[in-house]
Design a protein around this motif. Structure first.
Motif, PDB file in Angstrom:
ATOM      1  N   PRO A   1     105.193  76.114 -54.269  1.00 49.90           N
ATOM      2  CA  PRO A   1     106.421  76.120 -55.085  1.00 49.90           C
ATOM      3  C   PRO A   1     107.628  75.722 -54.256  1.00 49.90           C
ATOM      4  N   MET A   2     108.657  75.235 -54.937  1.00 47.88           N
ATOM      5  CA  MET A   2     109.817  74.694 -54.244  1.00 47.88           C
ATOM      6  C   MET A   2     110.501  75.689 -53.308  1.00 47.88           C
ATOM      7  N   PRO A   3     110.676  76.984 -53.665  1.00 43.95           N
ATOM      8  CA  PRO A   3     111.330  77.905 -52.718  1.00 43.95           C
ATOM      9  C   PRO A   3     110.582  77.999 -51.391  1.00 43.95           C
ATOM     10  N   LEU A   4     109.259  78.032 -51.445  1.00 36.76           N
ATOM     11  CA  LEU A   4     108.471  78.074 -50.213  1.00 36.76           C
ATOM     12  C   LEU A   4     108.667  76.790 -49.418  1.00 36.76           C
ATOM     13  N   MET A   5     108.582  75.662 -50.086  1.00 42.56           N
ATOM     14  CA  MET A   5     108.695  74.384 -49.394  1.00 42.56           C
ATOM     15  C   MET A   5     110.085  74.191 -48.787  1.00 42.56           C
ATOM     16  N   ASP A   6     111.103  74.615 -49.516  1.00 42.04           N
ATOM     17  CA  ASP A   6     112.471  74.512 -48.998  1.00 42.04           C
ATOM     18  C   ASP A   6     112.652  75.383 -47.753  1.00 42.04           C
ATOM     19  N   SER A   7     112.073  76.573 -47.773  1.00 41.04           N
ATOM     20  CA  SER A   7     112.199  77.489 -46.634  1.00 41.04           C
ATOM     21  C   SER A   7     111.523  76.923 -45.393  1.00 41.04           C
ATOM     22  N   VAL A   8     110.337  76.344 -45.587  1.00 39.51           N
ATOM     23  CA  VAL A   8     109.618  75.759 -44.452  1.00 39.51           C
ATOM     24  C   VAL A   8     110.384  74.557 -43.908  1.00 39.51           C
ATOM     25  N   ARG A   9     110.848  73.696 -44.809  1.00 36.59           N
ATOM     26  CA  ARG A   9     111.589  72.512 -44.368  1.00 36.59           C
ATOM     27  C   ARG A   9     112.848  72.892 -43.595  1.00 36.59           C
ATOM     28  N   GLU A  10     113.528  73.930 -44.043  1.00 33.56           N
ATOM     29  CA  GLU A  10     114.767  74.350 -43.386  1.00 33.56           C
ATOM     30  C   GLU A  10     114.512  74.732 -41.927  1.00 33.56           C
ATOM     31  N   ILE A  11     113.432  75.465 -41.685  1.00 40.54           N
ATOM     32  CA  ILE A  11     113.114  75.886 -40.321  1.00 40.54           C
ATOM     33  C   ILE A  11     112.709  74.688 -39.466  1.00 40.54           C
ATOM     34  N   TYR A  12     111.877  73.821 -40.012  1.00 37.26           N
ATOM     35  CA  TYR A  12     111.413  72.659 -39.241  1.00 37.26           C
ATOM     36  C   TYR A  12     112.555  71.696 -38.944  1.00 37.26           C
ATOM     37  N   ASP A  13     113.466  71.550 -39.897  1.00 40.64           N
ATOM     38  CA  ASP A  13     114.634  70.692 -39.663  1.00 40.64           C
ATOM     39  C   ASP A  13     115.529  71.283 -38.576  1.00 40.64           C
TER      40      ASP A  13
END
Length: 372
Positions: free
Chosen positions: A252-264
């Motif tokens: 789901p988008m909240p999970l994906m956004d959270s992961v992307r934020e950390i990796y970025d």
């Protein structure tokens, strides 16, 4: 004329009439293919069709189909998706689903595990009607979300809910081919009862020393390995060497956004690979919408409200094909006759006429005409 000669003549005439009738039936109005399909629904000269061979319910809100595709199927790479089409009330409906089986499955069949959306069309239809013998249409496998060759030495799989299917395919493919690297599989679910492949994950964990299974429950405070939503702490707990691994993410988008934020933030976004089947996040406002949206084929026109062309077409009572609604599957591509459109994902404007655009991720800017 002698009686036997008359009988022979009548028989020959009957055969000619029958032959002529069959040829006419086979060529008008559908052509020969249509009548072969009546005998074998899987047969097609070009289309990929698949017969349902098994139906199971792995969780309360999912359905798992096993499908036997016809000879037009070219196979897939673990992580890719297909567009599945069924006819509902006379209209072909299409959605995107990722095979969950190993890409090397020996019998050549596909396994699709589908989360049932009560507000949707295709998933409730399949839940109610899918049974052995049902024939559906498939696209060839699509998408750039798959494991590279040679495989990375360290792989981190992260999924949530029904996003488990493409990464489950990756895990099954790796274990079936005796992958000797390290795999960590971090999966999020509401509770343990919502983990679609719970029993199989237990078996994999017990059988393969190089595979680490980490379960995270968002609505359950006991059992599992982690509780609550994704965080940096969860990431470190799952794999403290995550920055060295190639990460494959779907959920789901909240999970994906959270992961992307950390990796970025850590400058390792090049290590993150993802697949998403959620509605796009709009980067433009709809408050200043103006003009009209015309659908030239049907002669329908509506006042532009700033939403995507697909959404406005549906609000106008039209039923264009679509699959993903996020611009990756090309199901909703139609010709733009004239006008300016804005890509709702990037904000880019396009004023060229007589070109194909994706209805699901483009919105009108002023007057626009679409061949629909």
């Amino acid at each position: 004329m002698p009686l036997n000669a008359q009988a022979i003549t009548s028989s020959r005439l009957a055969r000619r009439v029958l032959s002529s009738s069959l040829v006419k039936a086979a060529t008008t109005p559908h052509g020969v293919d249509r009548y072969i399909e009546m005998i074998d629904p899987l047969w097609s000269g070009t289309e990929v069709r698949a017969e349902v061979t098994e139906v199971r319910a792995k969780t309360r809100d999912s359905i798992t189909l096993t499908l036997r595709p016809n000879r037009n199927w070219k196979g897939f790479r673990a992580g890719q998706f297909v567009r599945l089409s069924v006819e509902i009330d006379g209209i072909r409906r299409t959605r995107c689903y990722s095979p969950a089986n190993s890409q090397f499955r020996r019998d050549g069949q596909l396994e699709l595990t589908i989360k049932v959306d009560s507000n949707g069309l295709v998933s409730p239809f399949l839940q109610a009607n899918a049974e052995p013998g049902l024939v559906v249409q498939l696209s060839q496998a699509q998408g750039e979300f798959f494991l590279p060759l040679p495989h990375p030495r360290s792989i981190l799989l992260i999924s949530g809910g029904s996003g488990i299917t493409p990464v489950m395919s990756m895990l099954r493919t790796l274990t079936e081919k005796a992958y000797i690297g390290k795999v960590t599989f971090l999966h999020y679910a509401f509770t343990e009862d919502d983990v679609i492949y719970r029993a199989e994950l237990d078996e994999i964990k017990a059988k393969y020393e190089g595979v680490r299974i980490v379960r995270a429950y968002t609505d359950q405070t006991t059992g599992g390995n982690l509780h609550g939503f994704f965080s940096k702490e969860h990431l470190v707990a799952a794999d403290r060497h995550y920055a060295e691994a190639e990460t494959y993410l779907c959920g789901p988008m909240p999970l994906m956004d959270s992961v992307r934020e950390i990796y970025d933030a850590e400058g390792i976004s090049d290590k993150l690979h993802l697949e998403q089947f959620a509605a796009p996040i709009r980067s433009v406002s709809t408050d200043d919408a103006e003009g009209s949206l015309a659908f030239s084929t049907t002669g329908t026109a509506v006042e532009n409200n700033g939403r995507t062309i697909l959404e406005q077409a549906e609000e106008a009572g039209l039923n264009p094909d679509y699959g993903c609604r996020i611009g990756i599957c090309f199901s909703c591509v139609r010709k733009k006759d004239s006008g300016t459109t804005r890509n709702v994902l990037t904000g880019d404007l396009c004023s060229d006429g007589d070109i194909n655009i994706k209805l699901c991720v483009n919105a009108p800017v002023g007057d626009v005409s679409i061949a629909l």
